[in-house]
Design a protein around this motif. Structure first.
Motif, short mmCIF file in Angstrom:
data_model
loop_
_atom_site.label_atom_id
_atom_site.label_comp_id
_atom_site.label_asym_id
_atom_site.label_seq_id
_atom_site.Cartn_x
_atom_site.Cartn_y
_atom_site.Cartn_z
N ILE A 158 -38.91 12.35 -4.97
CA ILE A 158 -38.12 13.00 -3.92
C ILE A 158 -37.10 12.01 -3.38
O ILE A 158 -37.46 10.87 -3.04
CB ILE A 158 -39.01 13.52 -2.77
CG1 ILE A 158 -39.99 14.58 -3.27
CG2 ILE A 158 -38.14 14.10 -1.65
CD1 ILE A 158 -40.93 15.10 -2.18
N LEU A 159 -35.86 12.42 -3.31
CA LEU A 159 -34.80 11.62 -2.68
C LEU A 159 -34.27 12.41 -1.49
O LEU A 159 -33.82 13.55 -1.66
CB LEU A 159 -33.69 11.32 -3.68
CG LEU A 159 -34.16 10.53 -4.91
CD1 LEU A 159 -33.89 11.29 -6.18
CD2 LEU A 159 -33.51 9.16 -4.96
N HIS A 160 -34.35 11.83 -0.31
CA HIS A 160 -34.02 12.59 0.90
C HIS A 160 -33.29 11.68 1.89
O HIS A 160 -33.66 10.52 2.08
CB HIS A 160 -35.32 13.10 1.55
CG HIS A 160 -35.14 14.35 2.35
ND1 HIS A 160 -35.94 15.46 2.22
CD2 HIS A 160 -34.22 14.69 3.30
CE1 HIS A 160 -35.55 16.41 3.06
NE2 HIS A 160 -34.51 15.96 3.73
N GLY A 161 -32.24 12.22 2.50
CA GLY A 161 -31.45 11.46 3.46
C GLY A 161 -32.10 11.42 4.84
O GLY A 161 -32.57 12.45 5.33
N LYS A 162 -32.09 10.26 5.44
CA LYS A 162 -32.70 10.10 6.78
C LYS A 162 -31.88 10.79 7.87
O LYS A 162 -32.38 11.04 8.96
CB LYS A 162 -32.85 8.61 7.10
CG LYS A 162 -33.95 7.92 6.29
CD LYS A 162 -34.16 6.48 6.70
CE LYS A 162 -33.18 5.57 5.99
NZ LYS A 162 -33.52 4.12 6.15
N LYS A 163 -30.62 11.13 7.55
CA LYS A 163 -29.76 11.81 8.53
C LYS A 163 -29.57 13.29 8.18
O LYS A 163 -28.62 13.92 8.63
CB LYS A 163 -28.39 11.13 8.57
CG LYS A 163 -28.42 9.65 8.94
CD LYS A 163 -27.04 9.04 8.78
CE LYS A 163 -27.08 7.52 8.96
NZ LYS A 163 -25.78 6.92 8.55
N ASP A 164 -30.48 13.83 7.37
CA ASP A 164 -30.36 15.22 6.91
C ASP A 164 -30.40 16.17 8.11
O ASP A 164 -31.37 16.21 8.86
CB ASP A 164 -31.50 15.55 5.94
CG ASP A 164 -31.25 16.83 5.15
OD1 ASP A 164 -30.75 17.81 5.74
OD2 ASP A 164 -31.58 16.86 3.95
N ARG A 173 -41.50 13.80 4.10
CA ARG A 173 -42.54 12.84 4.46
C ARG A 173 -43.91 13.51 4.54
O ARG A 173 -44.90 12.98 4.03
CB ARG A 173 -42.20 12.18 5.80
CG ARG A 173 -41.05 11.19 5.73
CD ARG A 173 -40.66 10.71 7.12
NE ARG A 173 -39.57 9.75 7.08
CZ ARG A 173 -38.85 9.41 8.15
NH1 ARG A 173 -39.09 9.98 9.34
NH2 ARG A 173 -37.86 8.52 8.03
N ASP A 174 -43.94 14.67 5.18
CA ASP A 174 -45.21 15.41 5.30
C ASP A 174 -45.73 15.81 3.92
O ASP A 174 -46.94 15.74 3.66
CB ASP A 174 -45.02 16.66 6.16
CG ASP A 174 -44.80 16.33 7.63
OD1 ASP A 174 -45.07 15.18 8.03
OD2 ASP A 174 -44.33 17.22 8.37
N PHE A 175 -44.82 16.24 3.04
CA PHE A 175 -45.22 16.66 1.71
C PHE A 175 -45.79 15.50 0.91
O PHE A 175 -46.82 15.64 0.22
CB PHE A 175 -44.01 17.26 0.98
CG PHE A 175 -44.34 17.83 -0.37
CD1 PHE A 175 -44.92 19.09 -0.49
CD2 PHE A 175 -44.06 17.12 -1.53
CE1 PHE A 175 -45.23 19.63 -1.73
CE2 PHE A 175 -44.37 17.63 -2.78
CZ PHE A 175 -44.96 18.89 -2.88
#
Length: 211
Positions: A158-164, A173-175
């Motif tokens: 998973i690649l996810h932006g901290k400012k999404d 994070r929960d997943f």
């Protein structure tokens, strides 16, 4: 290995991310399918329809599949992995976990009630660059695709932006927290991830063992 890219909600195979990743696969001479999940009828879009459409792209000879999904395409990819053993690897870009719980409150209670009553709501489609009516069946269908059902240990990046601003990073994070097979890479970016595509590509190449 078969590679398939799933674009996001109200997007298209011509989105900036789809084009960027498609170009990078082309340069390493590796085929990447990018189906149009609008299927010529965005108004009747459902996650169930997307799942059936992408599964129809799988080869009949049990060739393993890597799915790369963006936002709602990421959520769809995760559920495809749950249903089809051919899916051996998942790359999820800002996956839309908890999509309805993030989107519907932004519309507001009265707007959602009106949508349910009138059956359609106008949604801006970024691929078409215009507003298109979307059936309330989308909501009814999406409600059944919950993260608690995603328990198969498929190698997942998973690649996810901290400012999404669309799908908060807490959703990923929960997943990842209770799934040891999930690797979460947090990026200093927003939902579009447009300014970190080079970083994303390097991580994808490593994870997928691409040339």
């Amino acid at each position: 290995m078969q590679y398939i890219y799933l674009h996001g909600f109200a997007s298209s195979p011509n989105s900036a991310k789809a084009r960027d990743i498609g170009d990078r696969f082309f340069k390493i001479q590796t085929k990447l399918k990018i189906p149009d999940l609008n299927a010529g009828d965005f108004s009747q879009l459902t996650i169930t329809r997307q799942i059936a459409q992408v599964a129809a792209e799988f080869s009949n000879d049990s060739t393993p599949v890597t799915l790369i999904g963006s936002s709602l395409g990421g959520l769809t990819a995760a559920h495809l992995g749950q249903q089809y053993l051919q899916v051996e690897r998942l790359v999820l870009l800002a996956p839309a976990f908890g999509f309805l719980s993030h989107w519907l409150p932004k519309l507001g209670y009265e707007e959602v009630q009106r949508w349910q009553h009138e059956k359609y709501i106008m949604v801006y489609h970024y691929g078409e660059e215009r507003s298109i009516p979307l059936s309330y069946d989308f909501v009814i269908d999406a409600a059944q695709y919950q993260e608690k059902f995603l328990q198969l240990s498929i190698p997942t990046l998973i690649l996810h932006g901290k400012k999404d601003e669309v799908i908060p990073i807490e959703a990923s994070r929960d997943f990842a927290r209770c799934r040891s097979w999930v690797e979460l890479v947090e990026l200093d970016s927003d939902h579009a991830l447009g300014d970190v595509m080079e970083n994303i590509w390097q991580v994808i190449r490593l994870f997928c063992q691409l040339p």
